[in-house]
Motif scaffolding. Structure first.
Motif, PDB file in Angstrom:
ATOM      1  N   PHE A  80      49.587   9.808  44.373  1.00 22.84           N
ATOM      2  CA  PHE A  80      49.852   8.671  43.497  1.00 22.84           C
ATOM      3  C   PHE A  80      50.401   7.532  44.343  1.00 22.84           C
ATOM      4  CE2 PHE A  80      49.903  12.569  41.216  1.00 22.84           C
ATOM      5  CZ  PHE A  80      49.258  12.291  40.030  1.00 22.84           C
ATOM      6  N   LEU A  81      49.601   6.489  44.486  1.00 24.11           N
ATOM      7  CA  LEU A  81      49.976   5.332  45.283  1.00 24.11           C
ATOM      8  C   LEU A  81      50.447   4.231  44.340  1.00 24.11           C
ATOM      9  CD1 LEU A  81      50.104   4.022  48.075  1.00 24.11           C
ATOM     10  CD2 LEU A  81      47.712   3.329  47.769  1.00 24.11           C
ATOM     11  N   HIS A  82      51.751   4.001  44.320  1.00 21.10           N
ATOM     12  CA  HIS A  82      52.315   2.962  43.462  1.00 21.10           C
ATOM     13  C   HIS A  82      52.186   1.607  44.140  1.00 21.10           C
ATOM     14  CE1 HIS A  82      54.993   5.367  40.492  1.00 21.10           C
ATOM     15  NE2 HIS A  82      53.839   5.951  40.703  1.00 21.10           N
ATOM     16  N   THR A  83      51.979   0.583  43.330  1.00 19.75           N
ATOM     17  CA  THR A  83      51.831  -0.774  43.822  1.00 19.75           C
ATOM     18  C   THR A  83      52.576  -1.729  42.915  1.00 19.75           C
ATOM     19  OG1 THR A  83      50.251  -2.531  44.358  1.00 19.75           O
ATOM     20  CG2 THR A  83      49.638  -1.056  42.550  1.00 19.75           C
ATOM     21  N   GLU A  84      52.924  -2.881  43.464  1.00 25.55           N
ATOM     22  CA  GLU A  84      53.509  -3.956  42.663  1.00 25.55           C
ATOM     23  C   GLU A  84      52.469  -5.031  42.372  1.00 25.55           C
ATOM     24  OE1 GLU A  84      56.911  -5.199  44.926  1.00 25.55           O
ATOM     25  OE2 GLU A  84      58.069  -3.437  44.314  1.00 25.55           O
ATOM     26  N   ASP A  85      51.258  -4.875  42.936  1.00 32.10           N
ATOM     27  CA  ASP A  85      50.171  -5.846  42.749  1.00 32.10           C
ATOM     28  C   ASP A  85      48.864  -5.085  42.543  1.00 32.10           C
ATOM     29  OD1 ASP A  85      48.385  -7.969  42.717  1.00 32.10           O
ATOM     30  OD2 ASP A  85      48.658  -8.470  44.835  1.00 32.10           O
ATOM     31  N   PHE A  86      48.709  -4.516  41.358  1.00 26.70           N
ATOM     32  CA  PHE A  86      47.548  -3.680  41.080  1.00 26.70           C
ATOM     33  C   PHE A  86      46.240  -4.423  41.317  1.00 26.70           C
ATOM     34  CE2 PHE A  86      44.215  -1.986  38.414  1.00 26.70           C
ATOM     35  CZ  PHE A  86      44.258  -0.640  38.717  1.00 26.70           C
ATOM     36  N   ALA A  87      46.080  -5.591  40.719  1.00 26.36           N
ATOM     37  CA  ALA A  87      44.820  -6.338  40.829  1.00 26.36           C
ATOM     38  C   ALA A  87      44.519  -6.694  42.281  1.00 26.36           C
ATOM     39  CB  ALA A  87      44.856  -7.594  39.961  1.00 26.36           C
ATOM     40  N   GLY A  88      45.519  -7.151  43.007  1.00 26.46           N
ATOM     41  CA  GLY A  88      45.319  -7.519  44.401  1.00 26.46           C
ATOM     42  C   GLY A  88      44.972  -6.332  45.276  1.00 26.46           C
ATOM     43  N   ALA A 113      43.857   3.273  38.268  1.00 25.59           N
ATOM     44  CA  ALA A 113      42.452   3.569  38.548  1.00 25.59           C
ATOM     45  C   ALA A 113      42.420   4.701  39.574  1.00 25.59           C
ATOM     46  CB  ALA A 113      41.707   2.352  39.089  1.00 25.59           C
ATOM     47  N   VAL A 114      41.536   5.659  39.359  1.00 29.00           N
ATOM     48  CA  VAL A 114      41.391   6.796  40.259  1.00 29.00           C
ATOM     49  C   VAL A 114      40.425   6.422  41.376  1.00 29.00           C
ATOM     50  CG1 VAL A 114      40.638   9.211  40.458  1.00 29.00           C
ATOM     51  CG2 VAL A 114      41.843   8.441  38.391  1.00 29.00           C
ATOM     52  N   PHE A 115      40.806   6.756  42.607  1.00 34.69           N
ATOM     53  CA  PHE A 115      39.925   6.556  43.748  1.00 34.69           C
ATOM     54  C   PHE A 115      39.926   7.802  44.617  1.00 34.69           C
ATOM     55  CE2 PHE A 115      44.018   5.096  45.415  1.00 34.69           C
ATOM     56  CZ  PHE A 115      44.036   5.556  46.725  1.00 34.69           C
ATOM     57  N   GLU A 116      38.945   7.862  45.499  1.00 37.45           N
ATOM     58  CA  GLU A 116      38.850   8.972  46.450  1.00 37.45           C
ATOM     59  C   GLU A 116      39.137   8.471  47.855  1.00 37.45           C
ATOM     60  OE1 GLU A 116      35.545  12.005  44.572  1.00 37.45           O
ATOM     61  OE2 GLU A 116      34.865  10.522  46.034  1.00 37.45           O
ATOM     62  N   ASP A 117      39.809   9.320  48.641  1.00 41.16           N
ATOM     63  CA  ASP A 117      39.948   8.992  50.050  1.00 41.16           C
ATOM     64  C   ASP A 117      38.648   9.363  50.764  1.00 41.16           C
ATOM     65  OD1 ASP A 117      40.054  11.774  50.631  1.00 41.16           O
ATOM     66  OD2 ASP A 117      42.215  11.754  50.984  1.00 41.16           O
ATOM     67  N   TRP A 123      43.111  10.170  44.201  1.00 36.33           N
ATOM     68  CA  TRP A 123      44.361   9.427  44.163  1.00 36.33           C
ATOM     69  C   TRP A 123      44.391   8.539  42.934  1.00 36.33           C
ATOM     70  CZ3 TRP A 123      47.822   8.337  48.495  1.00 36.33           C
ATOM     71  CH2 TRP A 123      47.528   9.042  49.660  1.00 36.33           C
ATOM     72  N   ASP A 124      45.583   8.241  42.434  1.00 31.08           N
ATOM     73  CA  ASP A 124      45.778   7.181  41.455  1.00 31.08           C
ATOM     74  C   ASP A 124      46.343   5.973  42.184  1.00 31.08           C
ATOM     75  OD1 ASP A 124      44.971   8.412  39.105  1.00 31.08           O
ATOM     76  OD2 ASP A 124      47.003   8.653  38.294  1.00 31.08           O
ATOM     77  N   LEU A 125      45.727   4.820  41.987  1.00 30.42           N
ATOM     78  CA  LEU A 125      46.378   3.556  42.314  1.00 30.42           C
ATOM     79  C   LEU A 125      47.077   3.173  41.022  1.00 30.42           C
ATOM     80  CD1 LEU A 125      46.922   1.155  44.187  1.00 30.42           C
ATOM     81  CD2 LEU A 125      44.860   0.085  43.240  1.00 30.42           C
ATOM     82  N   LEU A 126      48.376   2.985  41.065  1.00 27.49           N
ATOM     83  CA  LEU A 126      49.153   2.859  39.843  1.00 27.49           C
ATOM     84  C   LEU A 126      50.219   1.780  39.963  1.00 27.49           C
ATOM     85  CD1 LEU A 126      50.055   4.046  37.046  1.00 27.49           C
ATOM     86  CD2 LEU A 126      51.439   5.653  38.331  1.00 27.49           C
ATOM     87  N   GLN A 127      50.223   0.877  39.008  1.00 28.37           N
ATOM     88  CA  GLN A 127      51.322  -0.073  38.871  1.00 28.37           C
ATOM     89  C   GLN A 127      52.048   0.271  37.590  1.00 28.37           C
ATOM     90  OE1 GLN A 127      50.390  -4.265  38.960  1.00 28.37           O
ATOM     91  NE2 GLN A 127      52.534  -4.855  38.837  1.00 28.37           N
ATOM     92  N   PRO A 128      53.206   0.938  37.715  1.00 33.97           N
ATOM     93  CA  PRO A 128      53.961   1.304  36.512  1.00 33.97           C
ATOM     94  C   PRO A 128      54.439   0.065  35.763  1.00 33.97           C
ATOM     95  CG  PRO A 128      54.769   2.487  38.443  1.00 33.97           C
ATOM     96  CD  PRO A 128      53.850   1.411  38.934  1.00 33.97           C
ATOM     97  N   LYS A 129      54.584   0.215  34.446  1.00 34.05           N
ATOM     98  CA  LYS A 129      55.137  -0.889  33.633  1.00 34.05           C
ATOM     99  C   LYS A 129      56.609  -1.031  33.904  1.00 34.05           C
ATOM    100  CE  LYS A 129      51.937  -1.570  30.023  1.00 34.05           C
ATOM    101  NZ  LYS A 129      51.592  -1.724  28.676  1.00 34.05           N
TER     102      LYS A 129
END
Length: 129
Positions: A80-88, A113-117, A123-129
């Motif tokens: 689970f890869l957390h981000t602060e800029d999901f769209a970017g 959004a789920v992606f593959e390495d 993996w999940d690319l995830l920006q929590p609320k």
């Protein structure tokens, strides 16, 4: 205080794994040390994450380990890869050739959004609320 420092990810090749995680996912290479026996100690982590959890990229050493490359979590999302800029980050990763398995979703818990390495680990690319 305890924390998880490293999680081992079994890979086919050190250099291709380093290239994927640093170039496509934007991770930083923390360490790449020759262990003298043909193996290396390779650590990557998301850029800017300080001393948080990191991945130990471990080259498969035998047939059993090679069989687990890309299937370490049985086909489930395991990272689970957390981000602060999901769209970017989604746009940057897509441009870098990362394969997303779905269009971005906006759930009650955040954008995901789920992606593959490069090996097929999910993996999940995830920006929590």
């Amino acid at each position: 205080m305890s924390f998880i420092a490293l999680v081992t990810l079994v890979v086919r090749d050190y250099d291709e794994a380093i290239a994927f995680y640093t170039d496509a996912l934007g991770f930083e290479l923390v360490e790449d040390t020759d262990r003298g026996d043909g193996s290396r100690w390779v650590v990557v982590r998301p850029a800017g994450s300080g001393h948080g959890s990191a991945l130990l990229l471990a080259r498969a050493g035998d047939e059993e380990q090679r069989a687990s490359v890309g299937a370490q979590t049985g086909g489930r999302v395991g990272f689970f890869l957390h981000t602060e800029d999901f769209a970017g980050d989604h746009a940057r990763m897509t441009a870098a050739g990362v394969r997303f398995l779905e269009e971005p979703r906006h759930e009650v818990y955040g954008s995901v959004a789920v992606f593959e390495d490069l090996y097929g680990n999910r993996w999940d690319l995830l920006q929590p609320k």
